[in-house]
Scaffold this motif. Structure first.
Motif, short mmCIF file in Angstrom:
data_model
loop_
_atom_site.label_atom_id
_atom_site.label_comp_id
_atom_site.label_asym_id
_atom_site.label_seq_id
_atom_site.Cartn_x
_atom_site.Cartn_y
_atom_site.Cartn_z
N HIS A 160 8.11 -5.84 3.26
CA HIS A 160 7.87 -6.28 1.90
C HIS A 160 6.62 -7.15 1.81
N LEU A 161 6.40 -7.99 2.80
CA LEU A 161 5.25 -8.88 2.78
C LEU A 161 3.94 -8.12 2.95
N ARG A 165 3.52 -5.04 1.91
CA ARG A 165 3.34 -4.39 0.60
C ARG A 165 2.73 -5.35 -0.41
N GLU A 166 3.02 -6.62 -0.25
CA GLU A 166 2.49 -7.63 -1.16
C GLU A 166 1.10 -8.12 -0.75
N ASP A 167 0.52 -7.48 0.28
CA ASP A 167 -0.82 -7.84 0.78
C ASP A 167 -0.89 -9.28 1.26
N ARG A 168 0.20 -9.73 1.90
CA ARG A 168 0.18 -11.08 2.46
C ARG A 168 -0.56 -11.08 3.79
N ASN A 169 -1.03 -12.26 4.19
CA ASN A 169 -1.86 -12.40 5.38
C ASN A 169 -0.99 -12.55 6.62
N ILE A 170 -0.32 -11.45 7.00
CA ILE A 170 0.64 -11.48 8.10
C ILE A 170 0.31 -10.40 9.11
N GLU A 172 -9.58 -9.02 11.29
CA GLU A 172 -10.85 -9.07 10.56
C GLU A 172 -10.79 -8.27 9.26
N ASN A 173 -10.11 -7.12 9.29
CA ASN A 173 -10.13 -6.20 8.15
C ASN A 173 -9.13 -6.55 7.05
N GLY A 174 -8.29 -7.53 7.28
CA GLY A 174 -7.44 -8.03 6.21
C GLY A 174 -6.07 -7.37 6.12
N PRO A 175 -5.25 -7.81 5.14
CA PRO A 175 -3.88 -7.31 4.98
C PRO A 175 -3.82 -5.79 4.92
N GLY A 176 -2.84 -5.26 5.64
CA GLY A 176 -2.63 -3.81 5.64
C GLY A 176 -3.40 -3.07 6.71
N ALA A 177 -4.32 -3.74 7.43
CA ALA A 177 -5.08 -3.07 8.48
C ALA A 177 -4.14 -2.64 9.61
N PRO A 178 -4.39 -1.46 10.21
CA PRO A 178 -3.48 -0.93 11.25
C PRO A 178 -3.19 -1.89 12.39
N GLY A 179 -4.21 -2.64 12.85
CA GLY A 179 -4.01 -3.52 14.00
C GLY A 179 -3.11 -4.69 13.73
#
Length: 380
Positions: free
Chosen positions: A169-170, A172-177, A34-41
């Motif tokens: 790397h992905l 860091r690039e704020d990808r939706n992974i 829910e919180n988007g790229p980079g969220a801890p979960g």
């Protein structure tokens, strides 16, 4: 008429009706999506002994991601899993192939120079490029990609480095992974101290353990009630105590008692003490076949000898007594003690004491001691 489909699923990877005791872990994962790229979960490592529900949890994560229209790739960390990942990522890509017929033209003359064929296989994608290309497609649909890796402790280092580097790397690039890897607690010492894999230390740790017995009681009672069945008070207490809070045993006990009640549903829809005794007996037999036996098969001859020495005690064992029974020095025996603790087969209780970490393993070792001794002799 009571339901006739057993709600308990004591099979590796099958999602049980209630993921009791795992609510907070599931919430963390859902919040990450829910919180988007980079969220801890979205970057998580799940550890625990065999049978505590790691694979089931990964399956649930996949279900949650798919409900959000995400693509999910599940892999087990056997040799070459990164190549399998790459193959799956590129399998759905459109294949490009062309035939070129170059010619040279001179006034009054046109000559062919033959055919040249171009294939996309000439320059294979790296894992990072392949994941990135897949995300290019998914992100246009406001979706993402979840990759789960099970049995991470068994991975080859090159494979772990490849996937960790790509995901790092992905992110860091704020990808939706999102990336979740699960395995025995030994992955902490095997991978997290590797200088190349320091990125994995930032993964949110989720250590799965046993379920509190009050939660087991509620789950068993509620699941039976939803099927139109009930428990006699003593039968329910017997069933709860027999599980010892071990998630796989909860499924086994529930499955076998439910099956017995369902068989006599025409005359009674209540689980009796006899149903509980018979169901627990069947569950223990199945536990030995699916957990204890395979666990011992993966151990060395000396590991098994150490466990047989432990099994002579009715409770926690002294490391000094174990060494004496093995006919070895304490330092020698402690090498195998450390190995078995890391593998979550036994647990350290402090003050020179150890105990079994897997329920009913002591009883299984006692029942099969003669066969295990013969097998250890053949391993030497």
């Amino acid at each position: 008429m009571a339901a006739t489909t057993n709600p308990f699923k004591p099979t590796a990877g099958r999602t049980p009706p209630l993921l009791i005791g795992r609510e907070s872990v599931i919430e963390d994962f859902e919040e990450g999506l829910e919180n988007g790229p980079g969220a801890p979960g979205r970057l998580m490592r799940v550890t625990g002994a065999r049978g505590v529900g790691k694979t089931v949890l990964l399956t649930e994560f996949g279900r949650i991601a798919k409900a959000r229209k995400w693509e999910v790739i599940d892999e087990t960390a056997s040799a070459g899993f990164t190549q399998r990942l790459l193959d799956r990522l590129t399998a759905s890509s459109s294949t490009f192939s062309a035939t070129i017929k170059p010619t040279i033209t001179i006034p009054g003359l046109s000559a062919s120079l033959g055919e040249a064929r171009i294939s996309p296989n000439i320059m294979p994608l790296t894992l990072r490029e392949a994941i990135g290309a897949r995300l290019d497609v998914l992100e246009k649909k406001k979706a993402g990609l979840l990759i789960t890796i099970d049995e991470a402790q068994a991975a080859e280092r090159d494979d772990i480095v490849a996937i960790a580097t790509a995901v790092q790397h992905l992110i860091r690039e704020d990808r939706n992974i999102a990336f979740v890897f699960a395995g025995l607690p030994s992955i902490a010492s095997k991978w997290l101290n590797d200088e190349v894999l320091t990125f994995l230390r930032r993964a949110q740790p989720e250590q799965l353990g046993d379920i509190p017995l009050y939660a087991v009681r509620d789950a068993l009672e509620d699941t039976f009630t939803q099927s139109g069945f009930t428990f006699e008070d003593k039968a329910l207490s017997m069933a709860v105590d027999a599980t010892e809070g071990y998630p796989f045993m909860i499924q086994l006990v529930g499955y076998h008692i439910w099956r017995l009640v369902n068989r006599h549903r025409d005359r009674s829809t209540s689980a009796s003490e006899q149903d509980a005794r018979d169901g627990i007996s069947d569950a223990l037999s199945r536990l030995g076949d699916t957990v204890h036996g395979p666990e011992l098969d993966g151990l060395s001859a000396v590991d098994k000898t150490y466990l047989l020495a432990m099994a002579q005690d009715d409770g926690p064992s002294s490391t000094g007594a174990i060494a004496e029974r093995m006919g070895k020095t304490i330092n020698y025996a402690n090498t195998y003690r450390t190995r078995l603790i890391e593998a979550q087969v036994i647990k350290d209780l402090g003050y020179g004491l150890v105990d079994f970490a897997i329920p009913y393993l002591r009883e299984y070792l006692r029942e099969h001691a003669a066969f295990i001794r013969l097998s250890t002799e053949s391993q030497r």
